[in-house]
Design a protein around this motif. Structure first.
Motif, mmCIF file in Angstrom:
data_model
loop_
_atom_site.group_PDB
_atom_site.id
_atom_site.type_symbol
_atom_site.label_atom_id
_atom_site.label_comp_id
_atom_site.label_asym_id
_atom_site.label_seq_id
_atom_site.Cartn_x
_atom_site.Cartn_y
_atom_site.Cartn_z
ATOM 1 N N UNK A 133 0.851 -0.910 -0.100
ATOM 2 C CA UNK A 133 -0.012 0.207 -0.001
ATOM 3 C C UNK A 133 0.874 1.376 -0.030
ATOM 4 N N UNK A 134 1.981 1.247 0.816
ATOM 5 C CA UNK A 134 2.803 2.298 0.911
ATOM 6 C C UNK A 134 3.752 2.565 -0.420
ATOM 7 N N UNK A 135 4.451 1.580 -1.034
ATOM 8 C CA UNK A 135 5.096 1.383 -1.934
ATOM 9 C C UNK A 135 4.587 1.569 -3.405
ATOM 10 N N UNK A 136 3.518 0.835 -3.602
ATOM 11 C CA UNK A 136 2.960 0.926 -5.061
ATOM 12 C C UNK A 136 2.552 2.361 -5.635
ATOM 13 N N UNK A 137 2.045 3.224 -4.917
ATOM 14 C CA UNK A 137 1.475 4.514 -5.417
ATOM 15 C C UNK A 137 2.719 5.377 -5.847
ATOM 16 N N UNK A 138 3.600 5.423 -5.037
ATOM 17 C CA UNK A 138 5.141 6.089 -5.389
ATOM 18 C C UNK A 138 5.711 5.348 -6.543
#
Length: 938
Positions: free
Chosen positions: A255-260
């Motif tokens: 959740x934290x890595x994929x958008x970035x």
């Protein structure tokens, strides 16, 4: 010679009509595409995640799951009253800590200050309360009789009572098994007395048998994590984890890595697509179409996730890598469509150009999409649920990317085609002048203020890199000495790849799945490092009903157990647990004691009664009551189990070999037996991953061979494509091993994908070589590189850029995905533009395959003429006929393109004979003054 396959011809004609249709109604195609993407994308509201490590990374058909079902039925656990850690059937609910000393005491966990700090920490942990109901550890703990079960607590109490002079045996301290709770141990020479120990482990077991208990334990785990996150000490260094920490961390990391990462990937691909679509000619430049192509691929990802959410197929961490792959592949389709458009005649109407574009590129991207989707469809039959779901998502996303590029991008391409038809600047949309022969303007003016497409400028259709492949790279690669070097390189490549395949390692350790900086990763790494000496305690279950009172049966069982104890993976009988051995030793004591009732262990009634009523009631042996299954009347033993202790199981290879050895011994035993440990559920991946991968490779390769035979015009294509698939897959398997990548669920996905990409890279080069009109092998190899080198290079770069962000992700899974996809693309590219052209120039067919188009606009074979546009000669308008000889077809060359290229060739020929170039230039002003039907439609 052989004609085009009927299927290819039928598809091409169908795409030609589709191209005309979309050129007539681009508004409808654009609107429907946006409506479909938006409607399906709304399914994100229903998205649900699957984070279970077992469900994602273990095979459905694993033997351990069958064994677990048997044990759950015959030896169920009551964690409220009779819980024993060694009898666990699943990993259960727990919280765990690993304690190490700080500073100078880093390697001496038995020091007084470290022990006292550990005791204090333990007391604090037992007092942790949940946020809402105020439940502490004693409220949720698993119990043996009335006591909470904490693995290692008995040992901690022992050494706490001995400080400062602690003397501890290893792996046994009296009846306490110190091997399970002490790590990094060194013993005095010739003794079992510990000289120093580095780490100490405590495991707090929680109840989970009932739903209410499980929810309470989960709440306490969260409270435990909150406490440990704020814990600090000057004496001890502590790592910690819980039963669900790994799953939670993987989900949070995604959740934290994929958008970035997605934002980075989108930006890079957008920039690449825009730059790839720029040309010196401001009319023919299409940077905005590059943006639309990336947007179309993104719409495919959105529609796929939404559709699968509507269908109830859960999203998971493996699927999180899918968007990066699909966006790169979707952009490839855009490049192929644009390449086909650029090869059409700019004099033609937009409808004709669209028809010719789709007739040529439609078949190509359809074959590409079909092979990729087919490879993922084969992957969807694997027994690994995580891989299966990923392949389902990816296969559907590939199809959506194909559909959106044909429809959404195609509609936008039509709009841009009308702009180009009106000779308007790509940025300002203002009409730009067509240069004359005497126009000597500079580069800046050329790129901003004029359009060359309708001026008859030589090679206006050729990308600069196409000219590089044609004039420099192709002739260089067909040099004799270069061929020799390339062949040597190929042999070396295969040799290294095969050597790497021999070193192949299966499966992934759980410690690698968490984020690099995660507290879970730290705990799992220390657990693997310090506590692998005595870790897995394997249950040996006798399923057969035996006469245990029979001395012969007793000997058979004991010999069976001795066989398990006498391996390189297990300890001896001192570390084993056998109710039968202990009972027979107890029976011997009774027989020798004149004050106790007589016992005949060879008599059934005496044996059963003494075992059930006396032996199992002794506190020291009560645990064995959960290892013996009696009939309801208590007179027969249905099944029983024993335990052997393993040793030095560090690494996936030893885990796999140990489990295989245990199962082999069970199958070879003289009694019907099975072996089990909760970790075997995860170890099964090591056994299943390679057969599943080979099965998928075989099925997918066979499917690609069939597709090649049906959709390509000559059997030689299928042979070369199949050989390329085998070579690329071998290279990926071998080199990924050398790159420290195991064959696991993540890499298995990419091996499956490798099949589809191998076809993409090889089929087009082979097709172009076989159908080239040149007579010599070298010339046809150069032609193949000139025709398709650029699309292959662009497609490779776009895919690599699509997944490049994953190389920096703080996760083993994402980095593994990057490594394997990178190898697939690089080896596919090297085969497409290096190995295959050289091999075809040496071993390919001697003559070209004569392919006759059977289409309405190409009904006449051999020789035809077309009336050229007006040419200007000293102010007088003259007509010239351009003769075009029957030309053998290139898959990306339309009839209009042939006319245009022959016109350029004739222009060059006349120029060489002294004819002025102005005699062959187009009457630009006359051309631009004509009001076309297409313009009026806009």
């Amino acid at each position: 010679m052989m004609e085009h396959s009927f299927i290819e011809r039928w598809m091409s004609n169908g795409f030609k009509e589709f191209g005309r249709l979309i050129a007539k109604q681009p508004h409808a195609f654009l609107f429907v595409s946006l409506l479909v993407a938006g409607g399906l994308g709304a399914g994100l509201y229903f998205i649900d995640n699957e984070n279970s490590i077992e469900k994602l990374y273990t095979p459905d058909s694993g033997a351990a799951k069958v064994e677990r079902d048997y044990i759950q039925e015959h030896f169920p656990i009551n964690d409220s009253e009779h819980f024993l850690p060694s009898r666990l059937i699943t990993s259960g609910r727990y919280a765990a800590i690993i304690v190490r000393g700080c500073g100078d005491l880093a390697n001496n966990v038995l020091h007084e200050s470290v022990v006292n700090a550990a005791v204090s920490l333990h007391k604090n942990i037992t007092q942790i309360e949940t946020e809402h109901h105020g439940l502490n550890f004693t409220s949720v703990c698993a119990r043996w009789e009335s006591e909470c079960v904490v693995t290692g607590l008995d040992f901690l109490d022992y050494i706490a009572s001995q400080v400062p002079n602690v003397t501890v045996g290893y792996p046994l301290q009296g009846t306490i098994f110190s091997g399970a709770v002490l790590g990094g141990v060194s013993v005095d020479d010739g003794t079992d007395t510990i000289r120093k120990a580095t780490a100490f482990k405590l495991i707090y077991h929680l109840r989970s048998s009932h739903e209410e208990d499980d929810e309470s334990s989960e709440a306490w785990e969260r409270a435990f994590l909150g406490f440990m996150a704020t814990f600090s000490s000057d004496s001890i260094d502590v790592s910690w984890s819980t039963s669900r920490s790994l799953e939670t961390e993987i989900s949070d990391l995604t959740i934290s890595s994929v958008p970035t990462l997605a934002a980075y990937t989108g930006s890079i691909l957008m920039a690449f697509a825009i730059l790839s679509c720029l040309m010196i000619d401001p009319v023919r430049s299409k940077p905005f179409l590059g943006m639309v192509g990336v947007l179309g691929a993104g719409m495919a990802v959105l529609a796929t996730i939404g559709l699968m959410s509507y269908c109830g197929v859960k999203f998971n961490t493996l699927v999180a890598a899918m968007p990066f792959l699909v966006i790169g592949v979707g952009v490839d389709n855009m490049f192929i469509l644009l390449a086909a458009w650029r090869k059409t005649n700019p004099w033609d109407s937009v409808q004709d150009r669209s028809a010719n574009t789709y007739a040529e590129a439609g078949v190509s991207i359809t074959i590409t999409t079909l092979t990729n989707a087919l490879a993922f469809a084969v992957g969807a039959i694997t027994s690994f649920p995580g891989v299966r779901v990923f392949c389902m998502y990816s296969g559907i996303a590939i199809v959506f990317a194909y559909l959106f590029q044909l429809n959404f991008f195609g509609a936008c391409m039509i709009y841009d085609g009308y702009r180009e038809k009106q000779n308007r600047h790509f940025l300002t949309c203002m009409t730009v002048p067509v240069p004359s022969k005497d126009d000597q303007s500079g580069c800046c003016q050329q790129s901003c203020c004029r359009g060359d497409a309708k001026a008859g400028v030589k090679d206006h259709n050729d990308h600069l890199i196409m000219l590089f492949f044609k004039k420099y790279y192709g002739p260089f690669m067909t040099n004799v000495w270069v061929k020799v070097v390339v062949m040597i390189m190929f042999v070396g490549y295969l040799g290294v790849a095969i050597w790497g395949c021999v070193q192949l390692r299966e499966g992934v350790q759980l410690s690698k799945l968490a984020g690099d900086a995660s507290y879970v990763a730290r705990f799992l790494e220390q657990d693997d490092s310090y506590f692998s000496e005595y870790d897995v305690r394997v249950a040996v279950i006798v399923k057969e009903e035996l006469d245990y009172w029979d001395p012969d049966v007793q000997d058979r069982v004991d010999n069976m157990l001795a066989g398990f104890e006498d391996t390189a993976f297990t300890c001896g009988k001192n570390e084993s647990e056998s109710w039968l051995r202990d009972f027979l030793a107890y029976a011997d004591l009774i027989c020798l004691n004149p004050y106790l009732p007589a016992l005949n262990p060879a008599n059934k009634t005496s044996f059963i009664e003494c075992l059930r009523d006396r032996f199992l009631s002794i506190p020291e042996f009560k645990r064995y009551a959960h290892d013996i299954l009696f009939y309801e009347n208590g007179t027969e033993i249905i099944a029983s189990r024993f335990f052997v202790q393993t040793k030095e199981i560090d690494g996936t290879l030893k885990e796999k070999n140990m489990m295989i050895k245990m199962r082999d011994l069970a199958s070879e035993s003289s009694v019907e037996a099975i072996v089990y440990h909760p970790s075997f559920v995860y170890y099964d991946q090591y056994i299943a991953i390679l057969p599943n991968t080979l099965q998928n490779l075989g099925i997918a390769t066979a499917a690609m061979l069939v597709v090649s035979l049906f959709l390509m015009p000559h059997p030689v294509n299928a042979v070369w494509v199949t050989l390329a698939i085998a070579s690329i897959c071998t290279g990926v398997l071998g080199f990924m091993t050398l790159w420290s990548v195991n064959l696991d669920s993540v890499s298995m996905i990419n091996i499956i994908m490798c099949i589809g990409f191998s076809v993409d890279f090889s089929a087009h080069i082979v097709y172009s070589f076989v159908t080239a009109e040149e007579s010599g092998r070298d010339a046809r190899a150069v032609h193949a590189l000139y025709s398709l080198g650029v699309p292959i290079l662009q497609g490779s770069l776009s895919t690599i850029l699509g997944i490049a962000a994953l190389s920096t992700a703080p996760s083993y899974g994402f980095r593994t995905f990057f490594k394997t996809v990178f190898l697939v693309i690089v080896f596919g590219l090297v085969h497409g533009i290096v190995f295959l052209p050289v091999m075809l120039s040496c071993l390919g067919p001697q003559g070209a395959v004569n392919l006759k188009e059977n289409r309405s606009d190409e009904a006449q074979a051999g020789h035809f003429s077309t009336s050229n546009r007006n040419a200007e000669d000293g102010g007088n308008v003259v007509l010239q006929d351009v003769k075009v000889e029957g030309r053998k077809d290139n898959p990306l060359m339309t009839l209009s393109m042939k006319v245009w290229l022959d016109h350029l060739n004739e222009e060059n020929g006349l120029k060489d004979k002294g004819t002025t170039e102005s005699q062959l230039n187009l009457a630009a002003n006359a051309e631009m003054s004509v009001s076309t039907e297409e313009d009026s439609k806009l």
